[in-house]
Design a protein around this motif. Sequence first.
Motif, PDB file in Angstrom:
ATOM      1  N   VAL A   1      -7.534   1.295   2.975  1.00 39.20           N
ATOM      2  CA  VAL A   1      -7.354  -0.164   2.870  1.00 39.20           C
ATOM      3  C   VAL A   1      -8.529  -0.864   3.542  1.00 39.20           C
ATOM      4  O   VAL A   1      -8.991  -0.435   4.601  1.00 39.20           O
ATOM      5  CB  VAL A   1      -6.036  -0.584   3.559  1.00 39.20           C
ATOM      6  CG1 VAL A   1      -5.873  -2.102   3.551  1.00 39.20           C
ATOM      7  CG2 VAL A   1      -4.837   0.083   2.894  1.00 39.20           C
TER       8      VAL A   1
ATOM      9  N   THR B   1       0.835  -1.205   0.000  1.00 34.09           N
ATOM     10  CA  THR B   1       0.000   0.000   0.000  1.00 34.09           C
ATOM     11  C   THR B   1       0.868   1.252   0.000  1.00 34.09           C
ATOM     12  O   THR B   1       0.591   2.215  -0.724  1.00 34.09           O
ATOM     13  CB  THR B   1      -0.887   0.036   1.272  1.00 34.09           C
ATOM     14  OG1 THR B   1      -1.536  -1.215   1.435  1.00 34.09           O
ATOM     15  CG2 THR B   1      -1.916   1.149   1.194  1.00 34.09           C
TER      16      THR B   1
ATOM     17  N   ALA C   1      -7.048  -5.133  -1.954  1.00 37.18           N
ATOM     18  CA  ALA C   1      -6.237  -6.314  -2.263  1.00 37.18           C
ATOM     19  C   ALA C   1      -6.738  -7.511  -1.459  1.00 37.18           C
ATOM     20  O   ALA C   1      -6.898  -8.612  -1.981  1.00 37.18           O
ATOM     21  CB  ALA C   1      -4.771  -6.047  -1.958  1.00 37.18           C
TER      22      ALA C   1
ATOM     23  N   PHE D   1      -3.272 -12.651  -5.592  1.00 35.59           N
ATOM     24  CA  PHE D   1      -2.270 -13.511  -4.949  1.00 35.59           C
ATOM     25  C   PHE D   1      -3.024 -14.702  -4.342  1.00 35.59           C
ATOM     26  O   PHE D   1      -4.119 -14.531  -3.803  1.00 35.59           O
ATOM     27  CB  PHE D   1      -1.546 -12.697  -3.857  1.00 35.59           C
ATOM     28  CG  PHE D   1      -0.473 -13.454  -3.139  1.00 35.59           C
ATOM     29  CD1 PHE D   1       0.764 -13.671  -3.730  1.00 35.59           C
ATOM     30  CD2 PHE D   1      -0.705 -13.955  -1.864  1.00 35.59           C
ATOM     31  CE1 PHE D   1       1.750 -14.377  -3.057  1.00 35.59           C
ATOM     32  CE2 PHE D   1       0.278 -14.660  -1.188  1.00 35.59           C
ATOM     33  CZ  PHE D   1       1.507 -14.875  -1.787  1.00 35.59           C
TER      34      PHE D   1
ATOM     35  N   ASP E   1      -7.742   0.331  -1.613  1.00 35.69           N
ATOM     36  CA  ASP E   1      -6.865  -0.840  -1.723  1.00 35.69           C
ATOM     37  C   ASP E   1      -7.628  -2.036  -1.157  1.00 35.69           C
ATOM     38  O   ASP E   1      -7.615  -2.304   0.029  1.00 35.69           O
ATOM     39  CB  ASP E   1      -5.558  -0.591  -0.969  1.00 35.69           C
ATOM     40  CG  ASP E   1      -4.636  -1.816  -0.974  1.00 35.69           C
ATOM     41  OD1 ASP E   1      -5.048  -2.872  -1.498  1.00 35.69           O
ATOM     42  OD2 ASP E   1      -3.513  -1.723  -0.449  1.00 35.69           O
TER      43      ASP E   1
ATOM     44  N   TYR F   1      -0.214  -7.154  11.289  1.00 39.21           N
ATOM     45  CA  TYR F   1       1.159  -7.107  10.835  1.00 39.21           C
ATOM     46  C   TYR F   1       1.987  -6.740  12.050  1.00 39.21           C
ATOM     47  O   TYR F   1       1.670  -5.744  12.692  1.00 39.21           O
ATOM     48  CB  TYR F   1       1.317  -6.095   9.707  1.00 39.21           C
ATOM     49  CG  TYR F   1       0.522  -6.520   8.483  1.00 39.21           C
ATOM     50  CD1 TYR F   1       1.079  -7.401   7.559  1.00 39.21           C
ATOM     51  CD2 TYR F   1      -0.781  -6.083   8.303  1.00 39.21           C
ATOM     52  CE1 TYR F   1       0.352  -7.814   6.451  1.00 39.21           C
ATOM     53  CE2 TYR F   1      -1.513  -6.509   7.194  1.00 39.21           C
ATOM     54  CZ  TYR F   1      -0.947  -7.377   6.282  1.00 39.21           C
ATOM     55  OH  TYR F   1      -1.681  -7.802   5.213  1.00 39.21           O
TER      56      TYR F   1
END
Length: 393
Positions: A144, A95, A172, A196, A170, A335
């Motif tokens: 995000v 990001t 993703a 992914f 974002d 994270y």
Amino acid sequence: MNTQPSKPINFIDLKAQREYLGVKIDNAINNVVNSCAFVMGPQVREFEAQMAQFAGAKYTLSCANGTDAIALPLMAWGVGEGDAVFCPSFTFAATAEVIPWGGATGVFVDVLQDTYNMDPDHLVASIEKVIADGKLTPKVVIAVDLFGQPADYPKIRAICDKYGMKLISDSAQGFGCTLNGKHPIEWADCQTASFFPAKPLGCYGDGGAVITNSQEDWDLMDSLRVHGKAVAGDLAGKTFDHDPKYMNMRIGMNSRLDTIQAAVLIEKLAIFAEEIEKRNAIAAYYYEGLKDVCVAPVVIEGGVSNWAQYTIEVPNRDGLMAYLRENGVPSAAYYPIPMHVQGPYLGFENTGYGILPITEHKADVVMSLPMHPYLDKETQDYIIAKIKEFLVK
Ligand SMILES: *Cc1c(COP(=O)(O)O)cnc(C)c1O
């Protein structure tokens, strides 16, 4: 009850989905192999149209991965030197990573305590600070959909409008999430996705996409993903005595989705809505089983998460992860190190420990549990029992 399942527990079970889709995947791949249209074959356009329809948007532009998908709109909008781009620090590196590619400066924004997504008040404060400093122009916000939960798009859109900024979602991890029945593209100028394999809509390698309602942006990004090739807008009203195919109108890149991946994604998108429902049932079961012993992030009111991750907060996170590992339960910390304290990102604004307290706290206490649409109740019962065993001692 609560005995260890006989099969190993997977964090994400791609094999179960592959078995569920069965021969459809074999046929999809074989068709591409036999046609030899490996790059930009008809399945690419077909998938782009289906993806746009799924998101309720006009267009989708596929590309090589979810990182390029964020870079492409920034390139198309000419975001660069002297521009400020705002994004959360509590996210995957990609990001933030794309912001300096074109010379722009990133500004990290803290997240909300309950949803883990961008804090609109801190966004405003950070924009005002950049304006007061007078060195950078606020240009773009990248929100995000962390762990699959939609960000607060109505509020963030209103802030972008007030300051004349563009908004990228974002998605993703979050593609498939909705807010008040709408996908993030309802509010964002572009919504991006990653294919992914570990993402909820994963392919069999790398892949990504940008969703947009702007024909002009789509055209520009179509040019950028193929080395800045001339597109319809560049050629309109002009005639050439040579094939314009090798006319390059701008500096671009090579970022295409392989035809094989598009063919796989067509099959996966067909069951994606059903998978999101399954993921929601699994998340609800985790929530019921664990609500007395630990906190989980809250989905914004009116929102539906795709539950890319099922995350819990525990004070002794590393201890619980080790205990689960000993008992055959995989888990992951997403994270553990916020972006705003990592060396390569110290050139951004709002960096260093103590600046984004909620992000820093979350990084210490979050952990994600096995989550995929094919997780059965017995396995969940076992995981829940093991967590309780550790926490209620
Ligand atoms: C995975 C991810 C990306 C990057 O996607 P790739 O396809 O791996 O390039 C970007 N942003 C977020 C939030 C992600 O989780």
